[in-house]
Design a protein around this motif. Structure first.
Motif, PDB file in Angstrom:
ATOM      1  N   LEU A   1       3.294 -64.338   6.695  1.00 35.40           N
ATOM      2  CA  LEU A   1       2.988 -63.384   7.756  1.00 35.40           C
ATOM      3  C   LEU A   1       1.869 -63.979   8.598  1.00 35.40           C
ATOM      4  CD1 LEU A   1       3.039 -60.044   5.700  1.00 35.40           C
ATOM      5  CD2 LEU A   1       4.938 -61.432   6.566  1.00 35.40           C
ATOM      6  N   ALA A   2       2.204 -64.381   9.838  1.00 33.60           N
ATOM      7  CA  ALA A   2       1.277 -65.158  10.653  1.00 33.60           C
ATOM      8  C   ALA A   2      -0.012 -64.412  10.967  1.00 33.60           C
ATOM      9  CB  ALA A   2       1.967 -65.581  11.950  1.00 33.60           C
ATOM     10  N   GLN A   3       0.066 -63.097  11.146  1.00 29.50           N
ATOM     11  CA  GLN A   3      -1.116 -62.360  11.576  1.00 29.50           C
ATOM     12  C   GLN A   3      -2.143 -62.166  10.462  1.00 29.50           C
ATOM     13  OE1 GLN A   3       0.062 -58.733  13.607  1.00 29.50           O
ATOM     14  NE2 GLN A   3       1.672 -59.792  14.739  1.00 29.50           N
ATOM     15  N   SER A   4      -1.694 -62.194   9.210  1.00 29.68           N
ATOM     16  CA  SER A   4      -2.623 -62.005   8.092  1.00 29.68           C
ATOM     17  C   SER A   4      -2.757 -63.244   7.212  1.00 29.68           C
ATOM     18  CB  SER A   4      -2.151 -60.838   7.208  1.00 29.68           C
ATOM     19  OG  SER A   4      -0.914 -61.159   6.593  1.00 29.68           O
ATOM     20  N   GLY A   5      -1.812 -64.175   7.360  1.00 29.43           N
ATOM     21  CA  GLY A   5      -1.825 -65.361   6.520  1.00 29.43           C
ATOM     22  C   GLY A   5      -1.261 -65.133   5.128  1.00 29.43           C
ATOM     23  N   GLN A   6      -0.789 -63.942   4.823  1.00 29.93           N
ATOM     24  CA  GLN A   6      -0.224 -63.663   3.503  1.00 29.93           C
ATOM     25  C   GLN A   6       1.089 -64.428   3.329  1.00 29.93           C
ATOM     26  OE1 GLN A   6      -0.422 -59.276   4.269  1.00 29.93           O
ATOM     27  NE2 GLN A   6      -1.013 -59.199   2.103  1.00 29.93           N
ATOM     28  N   ARG A   7       1.328 -64.837   2.095  1.00 32.27           N
ATOM     29  CA  ARG A   7       2.559 -65.553   1.766  1.00 32.27           C
ATOM     30  C   ARG A   7       3.192 -64.921   0.536  1.00 32.27           C
ATOM     31  NH1 ARG A   7       1.056 -72.025   2.403  1.00 32.27           N
ATOM     32  NH2 ARG A   7       0.300 -71.905   4.576  1.00 32.27           N
ATOM     33  N   PHE A   8       4.506 -64.743   0.601  1.00 35.61           N
ATOM     34  CA  PHE A   8       5.240 -64.156  -0.508  1.00 35.61           C
ATOM     35  C   PHE A   8       6.510 -64.957  -0.763  1.00 35.61           C
ATOM     36  CE2 PHE A   8       3.434 -60.489   1.935  1.00 35.61           C
ATOM     37  CZ  PHE A   8       2.381 -60.210   1.061  1.00 35.61           C
ATOM     38  N   THR A   9       6.932 -64.971  -2.019  1.00 43.02           N
ATOM     39  CA  THR A   9       8.222 -65.566  -2.362  1.00 43.02           C
ATOM     40  C   THR A   9       9.260 -64.466  -2.439  1.00 43.02           C
ATOM     41  OG1 THR A   9       7.211 -67.377  -3.601  1.00 43.02           O
ATOM     42  CG2 THR A   9       9.512 -66.862  -4.099  1.00 43.02           C
ATOM     43  N   VAL A  10      10.333 -64.616  -1.641  1.00 41.27           N
ATOM     44  CA  VAL A  10      11.427 -63.644  -1.623  1.00 41.27           C
ATOM     45  C   VAL A  10      12.495 -64.122  -2.597  1.00 41.27           C
ATOM     46  CG1 VAL A  10      13.156 -62.473  -0.209  1.00 41.27           C
ATOM     47  CG2 VAL A  10      10.943 -63.124   0.800  1.00 41.27           C
ATOM     48  N   PRO A  11      12.749 -63.404  -3.688  1.00 40.68           N
ATOM     49  CA  PRO A  11      13.781 -63.834  -4.646  1.00 40.68           C
ATOM     50  C   PRO A  11      15.182 -63.809  -4.031  1.00 40.68           C
ATOM     51  CG  PRO A  11      12.337 -62.147  -5.584  1.00 40.68           C
ATOM     52  CD  PRO A  11      12.073 -62.179  -4.116  1.00 40.68           C
ATOM     53  N   ALA A  12      16.101 -64.488  -4.682  1.00 41.30           N
ATOM     54  CA  ALA A  12      17.483 -64.558  -4.183  1.00 41.30           C
ATOM     55  C   ALA A  12      18.149 -63.198  -4.137  1.00 41.30           C
ATOM     56  CB  ALA A  12      18.292 -65.502  -5.065  1.00 41.30           C
ATOM     57  N   ASP A  13      17.724 -62.281  -5.005  1.00 38.52           N
ATOM     58  CA  ASP A  13      18.375 -60.977  -5.086  1.00 38.52           C
ATOM     59  C   ASP A  13      17.551 -59.868  -4.444  1.00 38.52           C
ATOM     60  OD1 ASP A  13      16.329 -60.893  -6.904  1.00 38.52           O
ATOM     61  OD2 ASP A  13      17.531 -60.092  -8.554  1.00 38.52           O
ATOM     62  N   GLN A  14      16.611 -60.224  -3.548  1.00 39.02           N
ATOM     63  CA  GLN A  14      15.790 -59.228  -2.875  1.00 39.02           C
ATOM     64  C   GLN A  14      15.730 -59.524  -1.383  1.00 39.02           C
ATOM     65  OE1 GLN A  14      11.473 -59.152  -3.661  1.00 39.02           O
ATOM     66  NE2 GLN A  14      11.629 -56.947  -4.038  1.00 39.02           N
ATOM     67  N   SER A  15      15.678 -58.479  -0.565  1.00 41.51           N
ATOM     68  CA  SER A  15      15.558 -58.675   0.876  1.00 41.51           C
ATOM     69  C   SER A  15      14.103 -58.933   1.249  1.00 41.51           C
ATOM     70  CB  SER A  15      16.072 -57.451   1.631  1.00 41.51           C
ATOM     71  OG  SER A  15      15.204 -56.344   1.430  1.00 41.51           O
ATOM     72  N   ILE A  16      13.886 -59.504   2.432  1.00 43.72           N
ATOM     73  CA  ILE A  16      12.522 -59.700   2.927  1.00 43.72           C
ATOM     74  C   ILE A  16      11.827 -58.351   3.038  1.00 43.72           C
ATOM     75  CG2 ILE A  16      11.127 -60.491   4.867  1.00 43.72           C
ATOM     76  CD1 ILE A  16      13.340 -62.516   5.504  1.00 43.72           C
ATOM     77  N   LEU A  17      12.552 -57.367   3.577  1.00 43.05           N
ATOM     78  CA  LEU A  17      11.974 -56.035   3.744  1.00 43.05           C
ATOM     79  C   LEU A  17      11.477 -55.469   2.419  1.00 43.05           C
ATOM     80  CD1 LEU A  17      11.454 -53.439   5.416  1.00 43.05           C
ATOM     81  CD2 LEU A  17      13.815 -52.776   4.900  1.00 43.05           C
ATOM     82  N   ASP A  18      12.309 -55.500   1.392  1.00 42.76           N
ATOM     83  CA  ASP A  18      11.910 -54.950   0.093  1.00 42.76           C
ATOM     84  C   ASP A  18      10.765 -55.739  -0.530  1.00 42.76           C
ATOM     85  OD1 ASP A  18      13.628 -52.804   0.166  1.00 42.76           O
ATOM     86  OD2 ASP A  18      15.230 -53.826  -0.912  1.00 42.76           O
ATOM     87  N   CYS A  19      10.758 -57.049  -0.295  1.00 43.44           N
ATOM     88  CA  CYS A  19       9.660 -57.878  -0.805  1.00 43.44           C
ATOM     89  C   CYS A  19       8.339 -57.474  -0.153  1.00 43.44           C
ATOM     90  CB  CYS A  19       9.957 -59.349  -0.538  1.00 43.44           C
ATOM     91  SG  CYS A  19       8.667 -60.485  -1.103  1.00 43.44           S
ATOM     92  N   LEU A  20       8.360 -57.245   1.166  1.00 35.19           N
ATOM     93  CA  LEU A  20       7.132 -56.854   1.863  1.00 35.19           C
ATOM     94  C   LEU A  20       6.652 -55.480   1.396  1.00 35.19           C
ATOM     95  CD1 LEU A  20       7.812 -58.046   5.536  1.00 35.19           C
ATOM     96  CD2 LEU A  20       6.677 -59.257   3.667  1.00 35.19           C
ATOM     97  N   ILE A  21       7.587 -54.553   1.232  1.00 33.07           N
ATOM     98  CA  ILE A  21       7.221 -53.211   0.766  1.00 33.07           C
ATOM     99  C   ILE A  21       6.611 -53.293  -0.635  1.00 33.07           C
ATOM    100  CG2 ILE A  21       8.144 -50.967   0.065  1.00 33.07           C
ATOM    101  CD1 ILE A  21      10.240 -51.299   2.311  1.00 33.07           C
ATOM    102  N   GLU A  22       7.202 -54.120  -1.500  1.00 28.32           N
ATOM    103  CA  GLU A  22       6.712 -54.273  -2.865  1.00 28.32           C
ATOM    104  C   GLU A  22       5.279 -54.787  -2.891  1.00 28.32           C
ATOM    105  OE1 GLU A  22       7.878 -57.570  -5.952  1.00 28.32           O
ATOM    106  OE2 GLU A  22       9.395 -55.977  -6.025  1.00 28.32           O
ATOM    107  N   HIS A  23       4.923 -55.582  -1.878  1.00 29.40           N
ATOM    108  CA  HIS A  23       3.578 -56.152  -1.831  1.00 29.40           C
ATOM    109  C   HIS A  23       2.621 -55.337  -0.962  1.00 29.40           C
ATOM    110  CE1 HIS A  23       5.704 -59.693  -3.483  1.00 29.40           C
ATOM    111  NE2 HIS A  23       4.527 -59.963  -4.022  1.00 29.40           N
ATOM    112  N   GLY A  24       2.977 -54.084  -0.677  1.00 35.42           N
ATOM    113  CA  GLY A  24       2.047 -53.178  -0.013  1.00 35.42           C
ATOM    114  C   GLY A  24       2.075 -53.200   1.496  1.00 35.42           C
ATOM    115  N   CYS A  25       3.010 -53.926   2.086  1.00 38.23           N
ATOM    116  CA  CYS A  25       3.129 -53.934   3.543  1.00 38.23           C
ATOM    117  C   CYS A  25       3.882 -52.682   3.998  1.00 38.23           C
ATOM    118  CB  CYS A  25       3.867 -55.185   4.014  1.00 38.23           C
ATOM    119  SG  CYS A  25       3.075 -56.734   3.505  1.00 38.23           S
ATOM    120  N   ASP A  26       3.804 -52.368   5.285  1.00 37.19           N
ATOM    121  CA  ASP A  26       4.438 -51.149   5.800  1.00 37.19           C
ATOM    122  C   ASP A  26       5.278 -51.466   7.043  1.00 37.19           C
ATOM    123  OD1 ASP A  26       5.108 -48.473   6.085  1.00 37.19           O
ATOM    124  OD2 ASP A  26       3.317 -48.019   7.272  1.00 37.19           O
ATOM    125  N   PRO A  27       6.344 -52.263   6.882  1.00 41.15           N
ATOM    126  CA  PRO A  27       7.180 -52.605   8.031  1.00 41.15           C
ATOM    127  C   PRO A  27       8.031 -51.422   8.485  1.00 41.15           C
ATOM    128  CG  PRO A  27       8.139 -53.488   6.027  1.00 41.15           C
ATOM    129  CD  PRO A  27       6.821 -52.887   5.640  1.00 41.15           C
TER     130      PRO A  27
END
Length: 330
Positions: free
Chosen positions: A249-275
């Motif tokens: 995420l360019a604006q915060s510098g946060q980095r996450f690994t998105v598993p093969a069986d998860q969407s980017i959206l769900d990964c961000l939500i899981e890590h406390g983001c609010d897209p």
């Protein structure tokens, strides 16, 4: 910040098995009062509990077979149908196995991302499996208005198709049923399209394979986008070759690994983001996100071919990375 829709606590007034795979639910307020109105094509989201104890939401179209306008403008109940998905995450199993008459369930008020348009010309409805639910309400509305409507309803077998008697009573000869086991093969989309007059609109709800075939064949025939309206009735699935990748995420510098069986959206939500998001199926465009780096594996039904080729925006609920990394401008 994602806007929070209004929720209601409703009682399960009736839970009825239509066949081994499909169960209908009639939901009412505790006092039997009037519920928020809806139009043909609308859905509610129901709060379900998954096997791991977490809560999630499932989208179910509202079903109406009454020609009385009050049935949708000032309803006293909502009727939905749920297909049991043995390989799903558990939402449909919760509805089938744990929700009983008399139980209370939380829903979001009706929303319509699949509206029935007005104007000249006839209406053709194509339903695949449980995708019949919003189209049944559309057929009812068109009949009530005295406007031309025809429905093609395809499924694997007649025994597993919902609401056939109701649709036969409503549509008569304007209903065409196709059961794969009876016909010896899948529904012929091309033959149906060739029989649709130039001024008619087509509404499609069903599985991804059906929708992809309809969109490909209507585009090949030169149909304009405003003639084809659709809703996908399956959630995204893991496809062959899907792999884990990194999202920055360019604006915060946060980095996450998105598993093969998860969407980017769900990964961000899981890590406390609010897209921002809504449908989670690549149809609505709400979760469109600018992409600064990386090659996108587009899987949505929103962006044009040109927008996909430009590669600077993606629908994070369904699209993925072709490579090992994406940088999103959020």
């Amino acid at each position: 910040m994602t806007a929070q829709p209004m929720t209601l606590q409703l009682r399960v007034a009736e839970a009825r098995e239509l066949n081994p795979l499909i169960k209908t639910f009639r939901l009412r307020s505790a006092d039997g009062g009037v519920l928020p109105g809806f139009a043909a094509g609308a859905h509610i989201r129901v709060r379900v509990e998954l096997p791991d104890g977490s809560a999630d939401w499932r989208h179910y179209s509202l079903i109406n077979f009454s020609a009385d306008a009050k049935a949708t403008e000032a309803p006293t109940d909502y009727v939905i149908a749920v297909r049991k998905e043995a390989e799903g995450r558990g939402g449909s199993r919760f509805m089938h196995e744990r929700l009983r008459e008399g139980d209370t369930v939380t829903i979001e008020v009706p929303k319509n991302d699949f509206p029935l348009h007005t104007g000249p010309g006839g209406t053709v409805l194509l339903a695949g499996g449980i995708g019949v639910t919003p189209l049944a309400s559309m057929a009812t509305r068109r009949r009530a208005e005295g406007l031309p409507v025809r429905m093609h309803y395809a499924g694997r077998s007649r025994e597993l198709m919902a609401f056939v008697p109701e649709l036969q009573a409503l549509l008569g000869d304007d209903l065409r049923l196709h059961a794969d086991v009876e016909q010896g093969g899948p529904f012929d989309i091309g033959a149906m399209l060739d029989g649709i007059p130039a001024g008619d609109r087509l509404y499609v709800c069903g599985p991804k394979l059906m929708l992809d075939a309809v969109l490909a064949q209507t585009q090949a025939r030169g149909w304009t986008h405003d003639r084809v309206h659709f809703e996908l009735f399956t959630t995204p699935v893991v496809e062959e070759g899907d792999h884990a990748f990194e999202v920055e995420l360019a604006q915060s510098g946060q980095r996450f690994t998105v598993p093969a069986d998860q969407s980017i959206l769900d990964c961000l939500i899981e890590h406390g983001c609010d897209p921002m998001f809504d449908c989670k199926r690549g149809e609505c465009g709400v979760c469109a996100t600018p992409v600064m780096e990386g090659e996108i594996d587009h899987r949505d039904y929103v962006l044009t071919a040109r927008e996909k080729a430009e590669g600077n925006v993606m629908q994070i609920c369904i699209s993925r990375a072709k490579g090992q990394r994406l940088v999103l401008d959020i």
